[in-house]
Structure formats: C-alpha cells, structure tokens
Design a protein around this motif. Structure first.
Motif, PDB file in Angstrom:
ATOM      1  N   CYS A  27       0.826  -1.210   0.000  1.00 45.29           N
ATOM      2  CA  CYS A  27       0.000   0.000   0.000  1.00 45.29           C
ATOM      3  C   CYS A  27       0.859   1.258   0.000  1.00 45.29           C
ATOM      4  O   CYS A  27       0.516   2.254  -0.657  1.00 45.29           O
ATOM      5  CB  CYS A  27      -0.937  -0.001   1.207  1.00 45.29           C
ATOM      6  N   LEU A  28       1.989   1.235   0.721  1.00 40.56           N
ATOM      7  CA  LEU A  28       2.880   2.396   0.720  1.00 40.56           C
ATOM      8  C   LEU A  28       3.542   2.600  -0.641  1.00 40.56           C
ATOM      9  O   LEU A  28       3.641   3.728  -1.142  1.00 40.56           O
ATOM     10  CB  LEU A  28       3.945   2.224   1.808  1.00 40.56           C
ATOM     11  N   VAL A  29       3.998   1.509  -1.237  1.00 38.20           N
ATOM     12  CA  VAL A  29       4.645   1.602  -2.557  1.00 38.20           C
ATOM     13  C   VAL A  29       3.678   2.157  -3.598  1.00 38.20           C
ATOM     14  O   VAL A  29       4.084   2.854  -4.539  1.00 38.20           O
ATOM     15  CB  VAL A  29       5.174   0.217  -2.984  1.00 38.20           C
ATOM     16  N   ALA A  30       2.378   1.897  -3.439  1.00 40.80           N
ATOM     17  CA  ALA A  30       1.384   2.389  -4.400  1.00 40.80           C
ATOM     18  C   ALA A  30       1.348   3.908  -4.465  1.00 40.80           C
ATOM     19  O   ALA A  30       0.919   4.479  -5.476  1.00 40.80           O
ATOM     20  CB  ALA A  30       0.000   1.857  -4.034  1.00 40.80           C
ATOM     21  N   PHE A  31       1.820   4.580  -3.420  1.00 36.69           N
ATOM     22  CA  PHE A  31       1.784   6.045  -3.375  1.00 36.69           C
ATOM     23  C   PHE A  31       3.119   6.679  -3.754  1.00 36.69           C
ATOM     24  O   PHE A  31       3.293   7.884  -3.589  1.00 36.69           O
ATOM     25  CB  PHE A  31       1.387   6.523  -1.971  1.00 36.69           C
ATOM     26  N   THR A  32       4.056   5.880  -4.251  1.00 35.63           N
ATOM     27  CA  THR A  32       5.357   6.440  -4.603  1.00 35.63           C
ATOM     28  C   THR A  32       5.270   7.300  -5.875  1.00 35.63           C
ATOM     29  O   THR A  32       4.546   6.947  -6.816  1.00 35.63           O
ATOM     30  CB  THR A  32       6.395   5.320  -4.807  1.00 35.63           C
ATOM     31  N   PRO A  33       6.004   8.409  -5.937  1.00 33.29           N
ATOM     32  CA  PRO A  33       6.047   9.206  -7.175  1.00 33.29           C
ATOM     33  C   PRO A  33       7.107   8.710  -8.156  1.00 33.29           C
ATOM     34  O   PRO A  33       7.192   9.218  -9.280  1.00 33.29           O
ATOM     35  CB  PRO A  33       6.388  10.611  -6.660  1.00 33.29           C
ATOM     36  N   GLU A  34       7.898   7.722  -7.722  1.00 34.85           N
ATOM     37  CA  GLU A  34       8.988   7.226  -8.566  1.00 34.85           C
ATOM     38  C   GLU A  34       8.464   6.288  -9.647  1.00 34.85           C
ATOM     39  O   GLU A  34       7.303   5.866  -9.643  1.00 34.85           O
ATOM     40  CB  GLU A  34      10.019   6.500  -7.693  1.00 34.85           C
ATOM     41  N   ASN A  35       9.361   5.934 -10.568  1.00 34.53           N
ATOM     42  CA  ASN A  35       8.997   5.032 -11.661  1.00 34.53           C
ATOM     43  C   ASN A  35       9.324   3.576 -11.354  1.00 34.53           C
ATOM     44  O   ASN A  35       9.090   2.704 -12.192  1.00 34.53           O
ATOM     45  CB  ASN A  35       9.723   5.444 -12.945  1.00 34.53           C
ATOM     46  N   THR A  36       9.874   3.327 -10.198  1.00 32.16           N
ATOM     47  CA  THR A  36      10.230   1.964  -9.816  1.00 32.16           C
ATOM     48  C   THR A  36       9.576   1.624  -8.477  1.00 32.16           C
ATOM     49  O   THR A  36       9.065   2.505  -7.777  1.00 32.16           O
ATOM     50  CB  THR A  36      11.757   1.808  -9.680  1.00 32.16           C
ATOM     51  N   LEU A  37       9.605   0.342  -8.134  1.00 31.07           N
ATOM     52  CA  LEU A  37       9.028  -0.110  -6.868  1.00 31.07           C
ATOM     53  C   LEU A  37       9.883   0.386  -5.711  1.00 31.07           C
ATOM     54  O   LEU A  37      10.964  -0.145  -5.453  1.00 31.07           O
ATOM     55  CB  LEU A  37       8.933  -1.631  -6.849  1.00 31.07           C
ATOM     56  N   SER A  38       9.415   1.404  -5.037  1.00 33.63           N
ATOM     57  CA  SER A  38      10.168   1.991  -3.929  1.00 33.63           C
ATOM     58  C   SER A  38       9.214   2.659  -2.965  1.00 33.63           C
ATOM     59  O   SER A  38       8.113   3.083  -3.345  1.00 33.63           O
ATOM     60  CB  SER A  38      11.190   3.008  -4.438  1.00 33.63           C
ATOM     61  N   LEU A  39       9.622   2.753  -1.722  1.00 30.86           N
ATOM     62  CA  LEU A  39       8.798   3.422  -0.718  1.00 30.86           C
ATOM     63  C   LEU A  39       8.802   4.930  -0.968  1.00 30.86           C
ATOM     64  O   LEU A  39       9.799   5.486  -1.436  1.00 30.86           O
ATOM     65  CB  LEU A  39       9.329   3.121   0.684  1.00 30.86           C
ATOM     66  N   PRO A  40       7.701   5.596  -0.667  1.00 28.55           N
ATOM     67  CA  PRO A  40       7.589   7.048  -0.955  1.00 28.55           C
ATOM     68  C   PRO A  40       8.314   7.894   0.089  1.00 28.55           C
ATOM     69  O   PRO A  40       7.694   8.620   0.883  1.00 28.55           O
ATOM     70  CB  PRO A  40       6.073   7.271  -0.916  1.00 28.55           C
ATOM     71  N   TRP A  41       9.648   7.831   0.073  1.00 27.50           N
ATOM     72  CA  TRP A  41      10.421   8.595   1.053  1.00 27.50           C
ATOM     73  C   TRP A  41      10.349  10.090   0.790  1.00 27.50           C
ATOM     74  O   TRP A  41      10.497  10.898   1.715  1.00 27.50           O
ATOM     75  CB  TRP A  41      11.880   8.146   1.021  1.00 27.50           C
ATOM     76  N   HIS A  42      10.143  10.477  -0.464  1.00 28.32           N
ATOM     77  CA  HIS A  42      10.207  11.894  -0.835  1.00 28.32           C
ATOM     78  C   HIS A  42       8.838  12.469  -1.171  1.00 28.32           C
ATOM     79  O   HIS A  42       8.717  13.383  -1.992  1.00 28.32           O
ATOM     80  CB  HIS A  42      11.149  12.072  -2.028  1.00 28.32           C
ATOM     81  N   GLY A  43       7.790  11.953  -0.551  1.00 29.85           N
ATOM     82  CA  GLY A  43       6.457  12.488  -0.793  1.00 29.85           C
ATOM     83  C   GLY A  43       5.539  11.444  -1.404  1.00 29.85           C
ATOM     84  O   GLY A  43       5.990  10.448  -1.985  1.00 29.85           O
ATOM     85  N   PHE A  44       4.251  11.704  -1.265  1.00 28.98           N
ATOM     86  CA  PHE A  44       3.229  10.787  -1.762  1.00 28.98           C
ATOM     87  C   PHE A  44       2.655  11.309  -3.075  1.00 28.98           C
ATOM     88  O   PHE A  44       2.595  12.529  -3.305  1.00 28.98           O
ATOM     89  CB  PHE A  44       2.113  10.613  -0.731  1.00 28.98           C
ATOM     90  N   SER A  45       2.225  10.379  -3.920  1.00 30.80           N
ATOM     91  CA  SER A  45       1.642  10.738  -5.210  1.00 30.80           C
ATOM     92  C   SER A  45       0.532   9.749  -5.563  1.00 30.80           C
ATOM     93  O   SER A  45       0.596   8.570  -5.189  1.00 30.80           O
ATOM     94  CB  SER A  45       2.718  10.728  -6.299  1.00 30.80           C
TER      95      SER A  45
END
Length: 264
Positions: A27-45
């Motif tokens: 669920c956390l990874v779903a909100f990542t702004p990045e293009n890869t599977l990563s935790l949203p450390w730099h903000g939610f999107s």
C-alpha cells in the motif's frame, strides 16, 4: 478464564505484524512518485492510481473477475447446500465417494486442474468461453461452501424441523422457513470464501482464459512479467481497500462472527 501473559501477547502481536507487513508495504509503494518499486520517502503521489483508471483493460478485467466471482460463488452455493444436507442427513451407497469427490479440488493442485481443463476445453472446442471459465471456477470453489454448510448442518438442532413436519409443513416450507435460516451463517460464510477464492484465482484461470475473458489476477500476472513499475502495487492497494470495505460493511450489516464462526 485464564488470560494471555505478556509472552503470549507479544508472540501474537509479532504474528499479526508479520502477516500485515507485506500488505502495508504494498500500500505504501502504491503512493510512490517514482517510476520503480520503492517506498515514498520523498512524498506521496496518486499518479499510479490515475494510471490504473486510465487502463481500460484493467477496468474490464476487474469487471470480469467481479461478475465471475459472484456468479461462480452463487452456483457453487446452489450445488453445495443440497449436497451437504444429503451427506449429513442420509445414508446411501456412494455417500463417502460423493463427499470425497466434492472435496477433491482442495487437494488437487490448481496447476494440474488448469492443464486438465485446458485439454478438456480444447477437445470440446470451447477454449476462451466465459461460461466454461465459470464452470472451472465452480469446480474449485464448491468445496469451500460444502465444508462450512456441512459443519452448520451437523451442529443444528433438528427439533424445530421435526415439530414443523409433524404439523404438516411441506419439505419446501420446512427448508425455507426453518432449515435455511438455521444454516445461513454456514451458507453465507461459504459463499464469501468461495467469492474470495474465485476473485483471487490465478493458477487455474491462466490456462482457461482468453484475451476477452481475462480476470484481474491474470491481467496483473501478465503485466508483472512485462513491467516492474508501481502500477501493480496501486492495483493491489485498491483490491485490499475493496476487500476491507466489504468486510467492514458485512460486519456492520450481518456480523463477521455469525458468517465465519457461526455464532448467533
């Protein structure tokens, strides 16, 4: 009544955390702004949720899975209820064989069933048919309904049935007004388990679906083999949210303890 000590409570908490951790991470990874599977450390999107709703193929696959699960679970329940009542109430030749036959899809690997049904449907010339996909799902989910209905039938008090029968009630009236309400928790719980297993089924479905009848799990599996972007995490988060909402509504309206445990 003995209470759980600190050690037991800690162990239970660790088990629950171990079970929930993968769902939380997805669920956390779903909100990542990045293009890869990563935790949203730099903000939610919400970009990947928007991407899901822009994919017509995923939307269609969701509807396919929803319709398939509802219809297959309902048909499995219609088959399992009379079968469970016959198995628990009557002694007849082949009773144990019938019980084993209905429960056999639980112990047969779905990979084996998928290959067998693929071959069967190819010989019949019905590959890719939604109706036969539904038939395949009914085969594998009927045991879940049957087991709960058998448990509910064995544990019910038949004195009310005997009283109604002595007063001249017909078999249909007896079933509709007395038997069915008494085994309803088992029937509802079985239908729910059948629905969940049908909606999540991928091993069998991947062999018997076609591009026009692909279910959501199959669509997700195919997409995951081609891409590693977080859109799969977004789809998974939506399914988790939908499941949680369904369970909450069911608990408020009917009570999960009655459906899954059989308490009145």
């Amino acid at each position: 009544m003995p209470r759980n000590g600190p050690l037991a409570l800690s162990f239970h908490a660790l088990v629950v955390m171990f079970m929930l951790a993968p769902l939380v991470v997805v669920c956390l990874v779903a909100f990542t702004p990045e293009n890869t599977l990563s935790l949203p450390w730099h903000g939610f999107s919400l970009r990947w949720f928007r991407a899901v709703f822009e994919r017509a193929d995923f939307i269609q696959s969701f509807y396919n899975s929803l319709i398939l699960a509802v219809v297959a679970a309902t048909l499995a329940t219609l088959i399992a209820v009379p079968a469970a009542l016959a198995i628990t109430r009557y002694r007849f030749p082949g009773r144990d064989f019938l019980n084993g036959l209905f429960l056999s899809p639980i112990i047969i690997p779905h990979l084996v069933l998928g290959v067998a049904m693929l071959r069967l449907f190819a010989l019949m010339g019905v590959n890719g048919s939604f109706v036969w996909l539904m038939f395949a799902h009914v085969v594998v989910i009927t045991p879940y309904v049957l087991r709960l209905v058998i448990a509910a039938s064995i544990g019910m008090d038949r004195s009310a049935e005997q009283a109604a029968e002595s007063l001249g009630a017909s078999r249909f009236t007896l079933f509709r007004l007395i038997t069915l309400p008494m085994i309803l928790p088992g029937v509802a719980g079985g239908w729910l388990l059948a629905f969940i297993n049908s909606f999540d089924e991928v091993t069998l479905s991947i062999f018997v679906t076609s591009p026009s009848t692909q279910t959501l799990p199959v669509r997700m599996y195919v997409y995951a083999t081609e891409s590693i972007d977080p859109m799969m995490a977004a789809v998974s988060a939506l399914v988790i949210a939908l499941t949680a909402a369904t369970m909450i509504i069911l608990d408020r309206v009917y009570g999960l303890d009655r459906v899954l445990v059989g308490r009145h």
